[in-house]
Each structure stands twice: as structure tokens, then as C-alpha cells.
Scaffold this motif. Sequence first.
Motif, PDB file in Angstrom:
ATOM      1  N   MET A 158      -7.666   1.565 -10.706  1.00 52.98           N
ATOM      2  CA  MET A 158      -9.040   1.346 -10.255  1.00 52.98           C
ATOM      3  C   MET A 158      -9.105   0.118  -9.340  1.00 52.98           C
ATOM      4  O   MET A 158      -9.651   0.169  -8.233  1.00 52.98           O
ATOM      5  N   ARG A 159      -8.540  -0.980  -9.789  1.00 56.36           N
ATOM      6  CA  ARG A 159      -8.611  -2.220  -9.008  1.00 56.36           C
ATOM      7  C   ARG A 159      -7.794  -2.109  -7.725  1.00 56.36           C
ATOM      8  O   ARG A 159      -8.208  -2.586  -6.653  1.00 56.36           O
ATOM      9  N   TYR A 160      -6.636  -1.490  -7.828  1.00 60.57           N
ATOM     10  CA  TYR A 160      -5.770  -1.296  -6.654  1.00 60.57           C
ATOM     11  C   TYR A 160      -6.501  -0.460  -5.584  1.00 60.57           C
ATOM     12  O   TYR A 160      -6.557  -0.845  -4.407  1.00 60.57           O
ATOM     13  N   LEU A 161      -7.078   0.649  -6.019  1.00 57.47           N
ATOM     14  CA  LEU A 161      -7.753   1.535  -5.057  1.00 57.47           C
ATOM     15  C   LEU A 161      -9.026   0.889  -4.509  1.00 57.47           C
ATOM     16  O   LEU A 161      -9.391   1.128  -3.349  1.00 57.47           O
ATOM     17  N   GLN A 162      -9.698   0.072  -5.300  1.00 58.16           N
ATOM     18  CA  GLN A 162     -10.896  -0.620  -4.801  1.00 58.16           C
ATOM     19  C   GLN A 162     -10.531  -1.629  -3.699  1.00 58.16           C
ATOM     20  O   GLN A 162     -11.251  -1.752  -2.701  1.00 58.16           O
ATOM     21  N   THR A 163      -9.410  -2.319  -3.851  1.00 50.22           N
ATOM     22  CA  THR A 163      -9.024  -3.266  -2.790  1.00 50.22           C
ATOM     23  C   THR A 163      -8.651  -2.503  -1.519  1.00 50.22           C
ATOM     24  O   THR A 163      -8.866  -2.995  -0.404  1.00 50.22           O
ATOM     25  N   ILE A 164      -8.094  -1.296  -1.684  1.00 47.89           N
ATOM     26  CA  ILE A 164      -7.734  -0.480  -0.522  1.00 47.89           C
ATOM     27  C   ILE A 164      -8.981   0.015   0.212  1.00 47.89           C
ATOM     28  O   ILE A 164      -8.974   0.166   1.428  1.00 47.89           O
ATOM     29  N   HIS A 221       0.840  -1.197   0.000  1.00 49.88           N
ATOM     30  CA  HIS A 221       0.000   0.000   0.000  1.00 49.88           C
ATOM     31  C   HIS A 221       0.876   1.249   0.000  1.00 49.88           C
ATOM     32  O   HIS A 221       1.515   1.572   1.005  1.00 49.88           O
ATOM     33  N   ALA A 222       0.915   1.957  -1.110  1.00 53.67           N
ATOM     34  CA  ALA A 222       1.718   3.174  -1.218  1.00 53.67           C
ATOM     35  C   ALA A 222       1.081   4.320  -0.431  1.00 53.67           C
ATOM     36  O   ALA A 222      -0.147   4.432  -0.368  1.00 53.67           O
ATOM     37  N   ALA A 223       1.926   5.171   0.138  1.00 56.87           N
ATOM     38  CA  ALA A 223       1.424   6.322   0.903  1.00 56.87           C
ATOM     39  C   ALA A 223       0.503   7.194   0.047  1.00 56.87           C
ATOM     40  O   ALA A 223      -0.481   7.748   0.549  1.00 56.87           O
ATOM     41  N   ARG A 224       0.816   7.321  -1.249  1.00 54.42           N
ATOM     42  CA  ARG A 224      -0.011   8.173  -2.110  1.00 54.42           C
ATOM     43  C   ARG A 224      -1.456   7.684  -2.194  1.00 54.42           C
ATOM     44  O   ARG A 224      -2.343   8.453  -2.593  1.00 54.42           O
ATOM     45  N   ALA A 225      -1.711   6.439  -1.857  1.00 57.30           N
ATOM     46  CA  ALA A 225      -3.069   5.913  -1.905  1.00 57.30           C
ATOM     47  C   ALA A 225      -3.741   5.960  -0.536  1.00 57.30           C
ATOM     48  O   ALA A 225      -4.581   5.116  -0.203  1.00 57.30           O
ATOM     49  N   ILE A 226      -3.340   6.934   0.271  1.00 62.15           N
ATOM     50  CA  ILE A 226      -4.012   7.252   1.539  1.00 62.15           C
ATOM     51  C   ILE A 226      -4.306   8.739   1.476  1.00 62.15           C
ATOM     52  O   ILE A 226      -3.393   9.543   1.276  1.00 62.15           O
ATOM     53  N   SER A 227      -5.578   9.121   1.633  1.00 62.41           N
ATOM     54  CA  SER A 227      -5.892  10.529   1.398  1.00 62.41           C
ATOM     55  C   SER A 227      -5.200  11.451   2.396  1.00 62.41           C
ATOM     56  O   SER A 227      -4.893  12.600   2.065  1.00 62.41           O
ATOM     57  N   ALA A 228      -4.884  10.957   3.597  1.00 67.20           N
ATOM     58  CA  ALA A 228      -4.183  11.798   4.572  1.00 67.20           C
ATOM     59  C   ALA A 228      -2.805  12.228   4.076  1.00 67.20           C
ATOM     60  O   ALA A 228      -2.241  13.197   4.576  1.00 67.20           O
ATOM     61  N   TYR A 229      -2.266  11.526   3.100  1.00 65.86           N
ATOM     62  CA  TYR A 229      -0.973  11.927   2.526  1.00 65.86           C
ATOM     63  C   TYR A 229      -1.126  12.991   1.442  1.00 65.86           C
ATOM     64  O   TYR A 229      -0.134  13.473   0.892  1.00 65.86           O
ATOM     65  N   GLY A 230      -2.370  13.335   1.116  1.00 69.56           N
ATOM     66  CA  GLY A 230      -2.595  14.528   0.321  1.00 69.56           C
ATOM     67  C   GLY A 230      -2.439  14.407  -1.175  1.00 69.56           C
ATOM     68  O   GLY A 230      -2.350  15.423  -1.867  1.00 69.56           O
ATOM     69  N   SER A 231      -2.430  13.198  -1.722  1.00 67.22           N
ATOM     70  CA  SER A 231      -2.207  13.081  -3.168  1.00 67.22           C
ATOM     71  C   SER A 231      -3.480  13.329  -3.977  1.00 67.22           C
ATOM     72  O   SER A 231      -3.408  13.583  -5.168  1.00 67.22           O
ATOM     73  N   GLY A 232      -4.634  13.199  -3.332  1.00 69.65           N
ATOM     74  CA  GLY A 232      -5.887  13.392  -4.053  1.00 69.65           C
ATOM     75  C   GLY A 232      -6.298  12.226  -4.930  1.00 69.65           C
ATOM     76  O   GLY A 232      -7.241  12.334  -5.709  1.00 69.65           O
ATOM     77  N   LEU A 233      -5.606  11.087  -4.812  1.00 69.36           N
ATOM     78  CA  LEU A 233      -5.949   9.926  -5.635  1.00 69.36           C
ATOM     79  C   LEU A 233      -7.254   9.286  -5.204  1.00 69.36           C
ATOM     80  O   LEU A 233      -8.068   8.891  -6.024  1.00 69.36           O
TER      81      LEU A 233
END
Length: 515
Positions: free
Chosen positions: A289-295, A15-27
Motif C-alpha cells: 500500500m505505502r509503496y504503491l502510494q509513493t509511486i 520502482h519494479a516494472a510490476r508496479a507500472i500498469s503498462a507492464y500488465g500486472s494489475g497491481l
Amino acid sequence: MTRRPNILFIMSDDHAARAISAYGSGLNSTPNLDRLAQGGLRMDRCYVTNSICTPSRASILTGTYNHVNGVTTLDTHIDNRLPNVAKHLRTSGYQTAIYGKWHLGEGKAHEPTGFDSWAVVPGQGEYFDPIMVHPDGERTHPGYATDIITDMCLDFLKARDRDRPFFLMCHHKAPHRSFEPHPRYRHLYADGKLPVPETFDDDYGNRAAAAEAAKMRIRADMTYKDLGLVQPEGGDEVGELLVPYLRDRKVPQLKPGGELRLMDALTGQVHVFTDPQALALFKYQRYMMRYLQTIQAVDDNVGRLLDYLDAEGLSDDTIVIYTSDQGFFLGEHGWFDKRFMYEESLQMPFLVRYPAGIAKGTTTLHIACNVDFAPTFLDYAGVTVPSYMQGTSMRPILEGKAPDDANDLAYHRYWMHRDEFHNAYAHYGVRDARYKLIYWYNDPLGEPGAYPGGEPPEWELFDCDADPYELVNRAGDPAFRAVFKDMLAKLDRKMAEIGDVPEHDSRKVLAALGA
Ligand code: CA
């Protein structure tokens, strides 16, 4: 005696930090993980010592580097007679448990030790209806792995001895490849409009040969299964085999004037491509899409655990950590996967909440590593950190009491030279508060030709402040000669301190520089 904190350690896989909204990436949006950041600390430079699943887990458990714990690759399983942090906490009176991904080997020599209760998936495990290994044997658990692992953690908490603190490791297998989301998330991130990283079309110019050689490219190396597409019947004409002994094939790239038709495995929708770049971007959007859905399932399930702590009045007395065993490339440099010391794969997300000791809504740029986790748990538990552990407690960093960052340094070493899936090269190096030095040792010193077809050794030096995407290698730049020598000295000191044996010879390196 002061009350000792409970420790809830939640770790996902890749799980990359960029895929956590608290890290601010907006992904994406991860409201439950963000609860931890809002109520505690977000670390922006927490690093892994070896960016791959099994070795990272060994370092977390033992507080040692991989050349010491022996778990250098995916195939070197842990000797479970080694001491580990769970054994120390259990001896000191904690109730200990682990559920989910273990990935340190199966059987009596490798299964979890130091835990009062455990159930783990064999190897990588499955997303749906996973088999889990229990102390008394294997059972299939109907359902979705992320939900099941959380259910087991909640069952442990409900049945716990309320007079003793607990140490609970909740280890999700998500969002590891092949990124299989639960159907309830299939509407999310599906519009094909996720932002594309600036470096998606990286040509790897001015970098070590390893960058171009890696088979981790979204446009070339993802399989039909990775992307939730129907793999057509056929041989090489429908795509290159991932590896010779698996039947998974890579979705081909378009030849000039060619056409490719791809069918969605869920809906049957057919996508037709004639433009190579449009196809590459389609692969990126499908992957993400699939990566973020599993997260999203991980986030919801973290919420269930936090809700339980709140309902039981445990939140004030419990250190809750969320991390991942390493980072992951989300299209940066055109890549998926990890393994490299480049920032996206080196960085572990790390959120920690402990209202009794850690200020809420804070961040830090101090460097810490996964070998530091075990000493940190012991420090908070009031247990002496054993001398064999090589990490140091992160408590001063977490509590905002660390000195300046002049001595901050992370060491990384990746050992799996040119594995058949990813062709990533072995390397080691150090990262301080500003610079990163990497040595791609490739053919080890004294063993020329040890890896047929290998590349000569190479150095990379990056100014992480001026060049955060690590696109400009300064190793041969005369203007950076003093920085290179300083980082080389830091690397030599660190390797001597932790007892790792260099493949480079600094006297020769400096002589070649005319220094
Ligand atoms: Ca992993």
C-alpha cells in the motif's frame, strides 16, 4: 544540420516494472507512465549491471561497468573527474541539468559535474521537506520531494535556451524505503486486497544458501517505520534492532500462542494478531500500500512533465525515458528489496517515447543494460560514442531493427557481500534470452575464510522460460550439463571482454563435471 532531439530521462528509485500498469500486472494504475508505453516502446528485458542504487547510477552516467568506474558499492563514491554522458552532451551543445537523487557522493570530489544546472538530495534524501544541495550550498525545500523535484525540472524547461536541445535528468527518490506517501494518496490501495505473489511463501529449497540467508523477508525484516506503524517503547521485547546504530526495530513475528497489537501511526487504529500467516500477509499489504502510494506521486508528476511537453509542442522532438535504478521484490520469494540477480530485482522498467523514431505501442524482448543508456543518448545526439564506454547504443532495439536475440547477454555483479542490513551475498553471472547462470563466490578463490561464517561457492542455473520464478536450480542437473557449459563459456567471454576478473576457475569447474 538535422534537428537533434531533446532527451528527458526520468528515473525513480526502486520502482519494479510490476508496479507500472503498462507492464500488465494489475497491481496498480499508472496512467501517465502508460502514456509513454502507448506512445512508444516498453522493454521487458532491460537489466541492471549491479542491483543497487549507487553503482547503477554510475553505470548510467559513464556507460561503464562498476569494476571500471570504481563505484562497486553504496560506499564507493564517484570520482567526478571521470568523463560522463552529460559532459559529452554539454560539450556538443546540449543544455544539461539534473534534479533529485544523485547518490554518488557529496563534496567537491563527488558532486555532479557536466551539468549546467543541478540540485540533488544528499544521500537517500527525505520524502518531506527535503534538504537539497545546490552548487552554492544546501537549502531546505518545504513540501514533498517528488513534487519539488518535478517543479525544478519544469523551472529548468521554462528558462531554457529554446535554440538548443536539452538533456534533463529527473531523478526521483521515491519509491525507496521507507515508502512515505503524501497524505493525498492515503486512500489508495488501502483495502488489504492486493494480489499476493505465488512465491510469497517460498522455502528457498533447491536454491543457493544466499536465498535463505538474506534478511529481506517481509514476514521477518520490515520495521515499524517501513509499515507506518507506531514503534512501541521498549527494547528487544518489542522487536529486533534493524542495525545496532539505528533505533528502528523490526516488527516481530508471532510466537505460538502469542498475540501482537500494532497501531497505525496515522489513524491510531489498532490491529490485533494471533495467527502468524495473517500477520505476514498484513505486513505485505501495508508494505505494498505505502509503496504503491509513493509511486502514485511519481506517476502524477510524470504527467505534469508530459503535459508541459505537449503544451510547448515539444513532444515530437523529445526522447522521453522512464526507468528505475533497478528492480525490486514486491513479495516474490517473500522478499522486499533488491541486490540479487533474480529477475524481479534484475529487471529495470524501461519505457521510451520518441515519435520521430520509435513506433508507438510496441514491446521488445531484446536484452539491454544500463551501461547501454549513455551510448544510446550520444547516438541520438549525433555524438561519437567514446571508446571508454562499454555499452552499445540501444537504438537498433528501440527502432525494431535489432538482429535476432542469439547474442543478447546481460552481465550482473553484486559486490556488497553480507552487508549488515540485508546479509545479501556477493555474486556475478549472465542472463541470455533463455537461461541465467549465477556464481555465488562467497569466499573468494584463494582466500578461504575471508568472510567468517561464509558459505562455500555455489552455482545456480535457471531456465527462465520454463521456470520464470527461478525456483528450480539446474546447475547440478545432468540434463542441463550442455546448457551449463554454454553459459559458463558466455560468462567467461563476457568477463574477458569487459575486463572483470573472475573468482571462479572454469578449468576446475569443467574438470569437476567430467567434461
Ligand atoms: Ca535504488
